[in-house]
Design a protein around this motif. Structure first.
Motif, PDB file in Angstrom:
ATOM      1  N   VAL A   1       2.093  16.856  14.484  1.00 52.87           N
ATOM      2  CA  VAL A   1       1.040  17.319  13.570  1.00 52.87           C
ATOM      3  C   VAL A   1       1.393  16.909  12.141  1.00 52.87           C
ATOM      4  CG1 VAL A   1      -0.193  19.333  12.660  1.00 52.87           C
ATOM      5  CG2 VAL A   1       0.434  19.238  15.082  1.00 52.87           C
ATOM      6  N   ALA A   2       2.654  17.076  11.760  1.00 53.13           N
ATOM      7  CA  ALA A   2       3.095  16.675  10.419  1.00 53.13           C
ATOM      8  C   ALA A   2       2.922  15.172  10.222  1.00 53.13           C
ATOM      9  CB  ALA A   2       4.548  17.080  10.208  1.00 53.13           C
ATOM     10  N   GLU A   3       3.270  14.377  11.240  1.00 52.76           N
ATOM     11  CA  GLU A   3       3.103  12.923  11.154  1.00 52.76           C
ATOM     12  C   GLU A   3       1.628  12.543  11.039  1.00 52.76           C
ATOM     13  OE1 GLU A   3       5.061  11.556  14.675  1.00 52.76           O
ATOM     14  OE2 GLU A   3       7.061  12.013  13.882  1.00 52.76           O
ATOM     15  N   TYR A   4       0.772  13.240  11.775  1.00 49.99           N
ATOM     16  CA  TYR A   4      -0.667  12.965  11.733  1.00 49.99           C
ATOM     17  C   TYR A   4      -1.229  13.326  10.354  1.00 49.99           C
ATOM     18  CZ  TYR A   4      -5.570  12.841  13.070  1.00 49.99           C
ATOM     19  OH  TYR A   4      -6.916  12.549  13.126  1.00 49.99           O
ATOM     20  N   GLU A   5      -0.793  14.453   9.777  1.00 46.99           N
ATOM     21  CA  GLU A   5      -1.238  14.833   8.429  1.00 46.99           C
ATOM     22  C   GLU A   5      -0.822  13.780   7.409  1.00 46.99           C
ATOM     23  OE1 GLU A   5      -1.334  19.657   8.152  1.00 46.99           O
ATOM     24  OE2 GLU A   5       0.638  18.719   8.281  1.00 46.99           O
ATOM     25  N   LYS A   6       0.402  13.292   7.515  1.00 45.26           N
ATOM     26  CA  LYS A   6       0.894  12.265   6.598  1.00 45.26           C
ATOM     27  C   LYS A   6       0.053  10.992   6.720  1.00 45.26           C
ATOM     28  CE  LYS A   6       5.090   9.773   5.365  1.00 45.26           C
ATOM     29  NZ  LYS A   6       6.504   9.537   5.680  1.00 45.26           N
ATOM     30  N   LYS A   7      -0.266  10.621   7.956  1.00 49.85           N
ATOM     31  CA  LYS A   7      -1.092   9.441   8.201  1.00 49.85           C
ATOM     32  C   LYS A   7      -2.474   9.608   7.572  1.00 49.85           C
ATOM     33  CE  LYS A   7      -3.678   7.551  11.923  1.00 49.85           C
ATOM     34  NZ  LYS A   7      -4.053   7.718  13.289  1.00 49.85           N
ATOM     35  N   LEU A   8      -3.051  10.794   7.706  1.00 51.55           N
ATOM     36  CA  LEU A   8      -4.362  11.053   7.114  1.00 51.55           C
ATOM     37  C   LEU A   8      -4.314  10.982   5.598  1.00 51.55           C
ATOM     38  CD1 LEU A   8      -5.809  13.994   9.256  1.00 51.55           C
ATOM     39  CD2 LEU A   8      -6.508  11.599   9.275  1.00 51.55           C
ATOM     40  N   ARG A   9      -3.263  11.558   4.999  1.00 51.96           N
ATOM     41  CA  ARG A   9      -3.129  11.514   3.544  1.00 51.96           C
ATOM     42  C   ARG A   9      -3.035  10.082   3.038  1.00 51.96           C
ATOM     43  NH1 ARG A   9       1.444  14.440   3.455  1.00 51.96           N
ATOM     44  NH2 ARG A   9       0.950  16.325   4.580  1.00 51.96           N
ATOM     45  N   GLN A  10      -2.259   9.253   3.732  1.00 52.78           N
ATOM     46  CA  GLN A  10      -2.119   7.860   3.321  1.00 52.78           C
ATOM     47  C   GLN A  10      -3.424   7.094   3.502  1.00 52.78           C
ATOM     48  OE1 GLN A  10       1.127   6.459   5.693  1.00 52.78           O
ATOM     49  NE2 GLN A  10       2.689   7.302   4.342  1.00 52.78           N
ATOM     50  N   GLU A  11      -4.133   7.403   4.559  1.00 56.27           N
ATOM     51  CA  GLU A  11      -5.366   6.685   4.881  1.00 56.27           C
ATOM     52  C   GLU A  11      -6.497   7.040   3.924  1.00 56.27           C
ATOM     53  OE1 GLU A  11      -8.229   6.496   8.752  1.00 56.27           O
ATOM     54  OE2 GLU A  11      -6.062   6.515   9.094  1.00 56.27           O
ATOM     55  N   TYR A  12      -6.599   8.310   3.542  1.00 60.27           N
ATOM     56  CA  TYR A  12      -7.725   8.765   2.747  1.00 60.27           C
ATOM     57  C   TYR A  12      -7.381   9.108   1.297  1.00 60.27           C
ATOM     58  CZ  TYR A  12     -10.192   8.931   7.158  1.00 60.27           C
ATOM     59  OH  TYR A  12     -10.769   8.588   8.349  1.00 60.27           O
ATOM     60  N   ALA A  13      -6.161   8.867   0.877  1.00 61.02           N
ATOM     61  CA  ALA A  13      -5.762   9.168  -0.496  1.00 61.02           C
ATOM     62  C   ALA A  13      -6.406   8.157  -1.444  1.00 61.02           C
ATOM     63  CB  ALA A  13      -4.251   9.130  -0.634  1.00 61.02           C
ATOM     64  N   PRO A  14      -6.912   8.629  -2.568  1.00 59.06           N
ATOM     65  CA  PRO A  14      -7.432   7.693  -3.565  1.00 59.06           C
ATOM     66  C   PRO A  14      -6.317   6.782  -4.076  1.00 59.06           C
ATOM     67  CG  PRO A  14      -8.053   9.946  -4.085  1.00 59.06           C
ATOM     68  CD  PRO A  14      -7.079  10.006  -2.952  1.00 59.06           C
ATOM     69  N   GLU A  15      -6.677   5.626  -4.538  1.00 57.53           N
ATOM     70  CA  GLU A  15      -5.676   4.649  -5.003  1.00 57.53           C
ATOM     71  C   GLU A  15      -4.856   5.189  -6.170  1.00 57.53           C
ATOM     72  OE1 GLU A  15      -7.278   0.785  -5.727  1.00 57.53           O
ATOM     73  OE2 GLU A  15      -8.443   0.828  -3.879  1.00 57.53           O
ATOM     74  N   ASP A  16      -5.458   6.021  -7.018  1.00 56.86           N
ATOM     75  CA  ASP A  16      -4.725   6.573  -8.167  1.00 56.86           C
ATOM     76  C   ASP A  16      -3.546   7.421  -7.724  1.00 56.86           C
ATOM     77  OD1 ASP A  16      -6.533   5.358  -9.820  1.00 56.86           O
ATOM     78  OD2 ASP A  16      -7.777   7.149 -10.074  1.00 56.86           O
ATOM     79  N   GLU A  17      -3.687   8.185  -6.650  1.00 53.01           N
ATOM     80  CA  GLU A  17      -2.598   9.036  -6.175  1.00 53.01           C
ATOM     81  C   GLU A  17      -1.466   8.193  -5.620  1.00 53.01           C
ATOM     82  OE1 GLU A  17      -3.812  12.079  -3.528  1.00 53.01           O
ATOM     83  OE2 GLU A  17      -5.218  12.962  -4.942  1.00 53.01           O
ATOM     84  N   GLU A  18      -1.791   7.034  -5.032  1.00 50.66           N
ATOM     85  CA  GLU A  18      -0.737   6.172  -4.511  1.00 50.66           C
ATOM     86  C   GLU A  18       0.127   5.612  -5.618  1.00 50.66           C
ATOM     87  OE1 GLU A  18      -2.587   3.175  -2.166  1.00 50.66           O
ATOM     88  OE2 GLU A  18      -3.276   4.581  -0.627  1.00 50.66           O
ATOM     89  N   ASN A  19      -0.470   5.386  -6.806  1.00 54.51           N
ATOM     90  CA  ASN A  19       0.270   4.858  -7.944  1.00 54.51           C
ATOM     91  C   ASN A  19       0.926   5.953  -8.770  1.00 54.51           C
ATOM     92  OD1 ASN A  19      -0.560   2.278  -7.265  1.00 54.51           O
ATOM     93  ND2 ASN A  19      -2.416   2.424  -8.510  1.00 54.51           N
ATOM     94  N   GLY A  20       0.753   7.199  -8.389  1.00 57.09           N
ATOM     95  CA  GLY A  20       1.363   8.304  -9.103  1.00 57.09           C
ATOM     96  C   GLY A  20       0.503   8.798 -10.252  1.00 57.09           C
TER      97      GLY A  20
END
Length: 99
Positions: free
Chosen positions: A78-97
């Motif tokens: 479940v934790a791995e799936y949540e992480k995958k969802l966050r990476q998949e649907y996170a806005p680009e700004d959050e990926e850059n910090g």
């Protein structure tokens, strides 16, 4: 009828098997912390049917104790799936910090 000789319980209990004793097997699956489908649905904010579809498709790991029994979901999956969802649907700004 032919009368039979009854044996005392102590003698009948001494029957031994010729098969060697099977060594117990430790299963890692049962060592993992598990959650119910309802708890996973609440955690992912989705329905129970969606969680079951994720289990059946292999996106979440889990098991049933009996063929038609309740699902138990491995918490780590479940934790791995949540992480995958966050990476998949996170806005680009959050990926850059940036926020």
């Amino acid at each position: 009828m032919i009368p039979t000789k009854s044996t005392p319980k102590s003698e009948s209990a001494q029957v031994t098997s010729t098969k060697p004793m099977r060594k117990p097997v430790q299963t890692r699956l049962f060592e993992a912390r598990t959650l119910s489908v309802v708890h996973v649905a609440e955690r992912l904010r989705t329905s129970r049917n969606t969680v079951i579809r994720l289990l059946e498709s292999g996106e979440l790991r889990g098991y049933r104790m009996t063929p038609q029994g309740w699902w138990r979901v491995v918490e780590q999956s479940v934790a791995e799936y949540e992480k995958k969802l966050r990476q998949e649907y996170a806005p680009e700004d959050e990926e850059n910090g940036e926020r």
